[in-house]
Design an enzyme around this catalytic site. Sequence first.
Site, PDB file in Angstrom:
ATOM      1  N   CYS A   1      47.420  77.541  19.605  1.00 56.57           N
ATOM      2  CA  CYS A   1      46.210  76.495  19.499  1.00 56.57           C
ATOM      3  C   CYS A   1      45.375  77.423  18.456  1.00 56.57           C
ATOM      4  O   CYS A   1      44.335  76.921  18.453  1.00 56.57           O
ATOM      5  CB  CYS A   1      45.585  76.439  20.975  1.00 56.57           C
ATOM      6  SG  CYS A   1      45.227  78.101  21.601  1.00 56.57           S
TER       7      CYS A   1
ATOM      8  N   GLU B   1      46.522  86.614  23.112  1.00 57.52           N
ATOM      9  CA  GLU B   1      45.728  86.515  21.647  1.00 57.52           C
ATOM     10  C   GLU B   1      45.422  88.217  21.651  1.00 57.52           C
ATOM     11  O   GLU B   1      44.658  88.623  20.692  1.00 57.52           O
ATOM     12  CB  GLU B   1      44.519  85.676  21.847  1.00 57.52           C
ATOM     13  CG  GLU B   1      43.548  85.793  22.986  1.00 57.52           C
ATOM     14  CD  GLU B   1      42.580  84.879  22.930  1.00 57.52           C
ATOM     15  OE1 GLU B   1      42.263  84.337  21.904  1.00 57.52           O
ATOM     16  OE2 GLU B   1      41.788  84.729  23.903  1.00 57.52           O
TER      17      GLU B   1
ATOM     18  N   HIS C   1      33.465  81.040  14.743  1.00 60.21           N
ATOM     19  CA  HIS C   1      33.712  79.749  15.254  1.00 60.21           C
ATOM     20  C   HIS C   1      32.813  78.457  14.757  1.00 60.21           C
ATOM     21  O   HIS C   1      33.263  77.401  14.727  1.00 60.21           O
ATOM     22  CB  HIS C   1      33.211  79.980  16.738  1.00 60.21           C
ATOM     23  CG  HIS C   1      34.340  80.691  17.726  1.00 60.21           C
ATOM     24  ND1 HIS C   1      34.333  81.974  17.806  1.00 60.21           N
ATOM     25  CD2 HIS C   1      35.275  80.068  18.133  1.00 60.21           C
ATOM     26  CE1 HIS C   1      35.380  82.385  18.402  1.00 60.21           C
ATOM     27  NE2 HIS C   1      35.927  81.275  18.755  1.00 60.21           N
TER      28      HIS C   1
ATOM     29  N   ARG D   1      40.059  75.604  28.765  1.00 60.28           N
ATOM     30  CA  ARG D   1      40.048  77.099  28.716  1.00 60.28           C
ATOM     31  C   ARG D   1      38.765  77.607  29.421  1.00 60.28           C
ATOM     32  O   ARG D   1      37.716  76.846  29.251  1.00 60.28           O
ATOM     33  CB  ARG D   1      40.087  77.665  27.145  1.00 60.28           C
ATOM     34  CG  ARG D   1      40.014  78.982  27.142  1.00 60.28           C
ATOM     35  CD  ARG D   1      40.079  79.674  25.788  1.00 60.28           C
ATOM     36  NE  ARG D   1      38.764  79.418  25.020  1.00 60.28           N
ATOM     37  CZ  ARG D   1      38.791  79.482  23.716  1.00 60.28           C
ATOM     38  NH1 ARG D   1      39.954  80.069  23.268  1.00 60.28           N
ATOM     39  NH2 ARG D   1      37.920  79.292  22.925  1.00 60.28           N
TER      40      ARG D   1
ATOM     41  N   ARG E   1      37.486  74.055  24.367  1.00 59.93           N
ATOM     42  CA  ARG E   1      36.720  75.272  24.347  1.00 59.93           C
ATOM     43  C   ARG E   1      35.606  74.890  25.182  1.00 59.93           C
ATOM     44  O   ARG E   1      34.361  74.509  24.564  1.00 59.93           O
ATOM     45  CB  ARG E   1      36.227  75.667  22.936  1.00 59.93           C
ATOM     46  CG  ARG E   1      37.549  76.020  22.016  1.00 59.93           C
ATOM     47  CD  ARG E   1      37.005  76.813  20.740  1.00 59.93           C
ATOM     48  NE  ARG E   1      37.732  77.464  20.005  1.00 59.93           N
ATOM     49  CZ  ARG E   1      38.587  77.112  19.018  1.00 59.93           C
ATOM     50  NH1 ARG E   1      38.568  75.680  18.691  1.00 59.93           N
ATOM     51  NH2 ARG E   1      39.460  77.749  18.128  1.00 59.93           N
TER      52      ARG E   1
ATOM     53  N   ASN F   1      44.333  82.963  16.182  1.00 60.05           N
ATOM     54  CA  ASN F   1      42.894  83.502  15.702  1.00 60.05           C
ATOM     55  C   ASN F   1      42.721  84.943  15.811  1.00 60.05           C
ATOM     56  O   ASN F   1      42.390  85.699  15.137  1.00 60.05           O
ATOM     57  CB  ASN F   1      41.717  82.733  15.835  1.00 60.05           C
ATOM     58  CG  ASN F   1      41.831  81.141  15.524  1.00 60.05           C
ATOM     59  OD1 ASN F   1      42.894  80.783  14.474  1.00 60.05           O
ATOM     60  ND2 ASN F   1      41.092  80.199  16.175  1.00 60.05           N
ATOM     61  N   ASP F   2      42.492  85.194  17.345  1.00 59.31           N
ATOM     62  CA  ASP F   2      42.237  86.531  17.605  1.00 59.31           C
ATOM     63  C   ASP F   2      43.315  87.416  17.733  1.00 59.31           C
ATOM     64  O   ASP F   2      43.454  88.699  17.229  1.00 59.31           O
ATOM     65  CB  ASP F   2      41.861  86.558  19.079  1.00 59.31           C
ATOM     66  CG  ASP F   2      40.261  85.991  19.311  1.00 59.31           C
ATOM     67  OD1 ASP F   2      39.467  86.617  18.683  1.00 59.31           O
ATOM     68  OD2 ASP F   2      40.027  85.331  20.192  1.00 59.31           O
TER      69      ASP F   2
ATOM     70  N   ARG G   1      37.471  88.829  12.245  1.00 59.27           N
ATOM     71  CA  ARG G   1      37.609  87.625  12.048  1.00 59.27           C
ATOM     72  C   ARG G   1      36.490  86.977  11.301  1.00 59.27           C
ATOM     73  O   ARG G   1      36.150  86.168  10.778  1.00 59.27           O
ATOM     74  CB  ARG G   1      38.124  86.530  13.013  1.00 59.27           C
ATOM     75  CG  ARG G   1      37.156  86.641  14.105  1.00 59.27           C
ATOM     76  CD  ARG G   1      37.727  86.056  15.510  1.00 59.27           C
ATOM     77  NE  ARG G   1      37.795  84.469  15.304  1.00 59.27           N
ATOM     78  CZ  ARG G   1      38.148  83.667  16.451  1.00 59.27           C
ATOM     79  NH1 ARG G   1      38.768  84.263  17.478  1.00 59.27           N
ATOM     80  NH2 ARG G   1      38.058  82.288  16.439  1.00 59.27           N
TER      81      ARG G   1
HETATM   82  C1  PEP Z   1      42.172  81.897  19.089  1.00 54.98           C
HETATM   83  O1  PEP Z   1      41.948  83.130  19.154  1.00 54.98           O
HETATM   84  O2  PEP Z   1      43.209  81.718  18.441  1.00 54.98           O
HETATM   85  C2  PEP Z   1      41.765  80.808  19.835  1.00 54.98           C
HETATM   86  C3  PEP Z   1      42.270  79.533  19.790  1.00 54.98           C
HETATM   87  O3  PEP Z   1      40.482  80.896  20.411  1.00 54.98           O
HETATM   88  P1  PEP Z   1      39.207  81.291  19.814  1.00 54.98           P
HETATM   89  O4  PEP Z   1      39.344  80.782  18.151  1.00 54.98           O
HETATM   90  O5  PEP Z   1      38.166  80.079  20.401  1.00 54.98           O
HETATM   91  O6  PEP Z   1      38.682  82.508  19.930  1.00 54.98           O
HETATM   92 MG    MG Z   2      40.597  83.419  20.777  1.00 54.74          MG
END
Ligand code: PEP
Ligand code: MG
Length: 757
Positions: A675, A604, A363, A506, A470, A627-628, A638
């Site tokens: 996103c 996700e 993050h 979110r 976020r 991302n997740d 990650r």
């Molecule tokens: C994701 O997981 O793609 C996402 C947008 O949420 P975060 O990166 O905050 O986990």
């Molecule tokens: Mg996420």
Amino acid sequence: MLGTLRKIVQEVNAAKDLKAALGIIVLRVREAMGSQVCSVYLLDPESDRFVLMATEGLNKKAIGKVSMAHNEGLVGLVGSREEPLNLEHASEHPRYRYFAETGEERYASFLGAPIIHHRRVMGVLVIQQKERRQFDEGEEAFLVTMSAQLAGVIAHAEATGSIRGFGRQGKGIQETRFLGIAGAPGAAVGSAVVVLPPADLDVVPDKHIEDIPAELALFEAALEAVRADMRALSQKLSSQMRKEELALFDVYLMMLDDSALGGEVAAVIRTGQWAQGALRQVVSNHIARFEMMDDDYLRERASDIKDIGRRLLGNLQKAHKQALTYPERTILVSEELTPAMLGEVPEGRLAGMVSVLGSSNSHVAILARAMGIPTVMGAVDLPYSKVDGIELIVDGTRGEIITNPGKVLREQYLQLAEQERQLSAGLDVLRELPCETTDGHRIPLWVNTGLLADVVRAQERGAEGVGLYRTEVPFMIKERFPSEKEQMAIYREQLQAFHPLPVTMRTLDIGGDKSLPYFPIKEENPFLGWRGIRVTLDHPEIFLLQIRAMLKASVGLNNLRILLPMISGTRELEESLHLIHRAIGEVRDEGMDVQVPPVGVMIEVPAAVYLTRELARQVDFISVGSNDLTQYLLAVDRNNPRVADLYDYLHPAVLEALQRIVKEAHEEGRPVSICGEMAGDPAAAMLLLAMGFDSLSMNATNLPRVKWLLRQISMQTAKDLLARVMTIDSPEVTHATVQLTLRNLGLDKLTNPSAAV
Ligand code: PEP
Ligand code: MG
């Protein structure tokens, strides 16, 4: 065996430089294995030869002189095959090469193990013996284990030397490159400021000081504060503890004395080391000595010393924090960067960042990209504690850090930074233009936000809404949960800033690598643990309060959308919807006129991919968290730099999942957005457009780049590329195909990493 291994590694770790470390290795390994010779050969990158760097048993005059190429001698053979070699009679082997300088003809048997660090052969560890015999399996296993452990230690010692401007042989060198992972693109040249987590003695850096009396006074004050704490604690516990137990406090007080630890630290300070560094040196030497003792009781005393060290450090850090200065072009360096650390740098001074831990999808890297700060993550080989105050180049595009940069390279990087600035400025003209392909397909580009600073940047770049706010970010920089009123004020600011454009908020997504200092979650496997919706459903009071704050913030604006993270099944969704409706009822009961906002679910978690239809039916929109989703589909943490190479959102499995989500959401008549960071990669955005995503949400820094590319292509070109890519089974080929297509279209200037240096 394990004990011996641990002792050797500890001793080597405490060595002052590479030469001393190698000296200890050969001495201790020879002793432990009962052999007559132990030698270390290191691969010299310049000559590409294995050079004898240390030995016990061979002629020491040969050190630095004897060397072998990959195709020479037994050492070369071990190094090039990357496998151990166990020979009863070395000289009978066809690859044996005789060096008169070493005097090794006296030794018959040979056992060599490669020293490998992160896939790179660094050298060879060899033992030799007079009598003809095959080393047994146990001995071979010991040497292999030893060399695996030592690889990291040697790499660290070598890197530390190079930071101080010394090469292996002690000669001056410049421009050492340390590889990491590209965290946030761009280049920066500046001065390193090492920031530390509170009271962690192991990570205290060395620092030279001029004003020795002032530093001694600082240390004396810390000693006095800890003494006072000890006395107070002893007093407080005197009624609950026996006399013998209370004696422990006397031991502590004695250790703080001038004739003991206190005096030793002061002596190191007098050499010009700052108090924290001196404390680390003295305490770690004591701990190493205690931990090496065979007596359990004495070994335990190491923990007392650690405790004293931590207490003293806590006091010193308190004093230091007040005095910490950030230069004009600060490069923030830490073992693990946190959003709170970024927040402490005064505005306009943060030029670049380096984190030893973490990866491009941590993050903090996401935050760095949003802020446009060049960042390198996962710089595992950088002896970060030694770089404080020195000049660094951070190449966030390639994922490299360069210490001791020469004049020419420094100039090149300054120019590169300027070119990047001009490129971004050039894209500013796109601000008012829609994101529309050459054949008239419109796709709204939204931003991801968290910090308040993102709002201004987003507006400057012409975002058409917020696809992901976020909410945990404002929670992370507080010292307790924000109250309903506080949250309401923060959310209202976001909603107002973008009104009438939509803002997707979110619900709190903590856990994984996002922890709140006042709500610690300690787990073995945090990404598979208590995260996102799982936490807030277990704490409805937190969830309800947050939803109420969002609803109240939206009164009269009505541009709120609520998004639920980490949903893995319909039950979680139903429970969340139930709570949202309860909150709406509560707020209405308070007399406020709130509308029911659109509610969406994040896809996700792989389970959610297969439940897209069922989830879509119950919500107003779908948003993919790539991302997740990438992390969970590929089973690649990650945050872990070791497996960062495997993390790839252009992996065919991820692309298949994305296509499926879009198709099923659309069949249920629901719009679908994305996103994750993938949406902000112009090349990937082209594929997402072709898949049929209804909007893309990304960091504000990348928005103009994505818009620039999508405005140059037609939907047909994007669809053709997608069709080709979906037949490819390897991510590497996909990358090459996408890159080649862009090059052929003359559109690769934004997607080709800094080719200038
Ligand atoms: C994701 O997981 O793609 C996402 C947008 O949420 P975060 O990166 O905050 O986990
Ligand atoms: Mg996420």
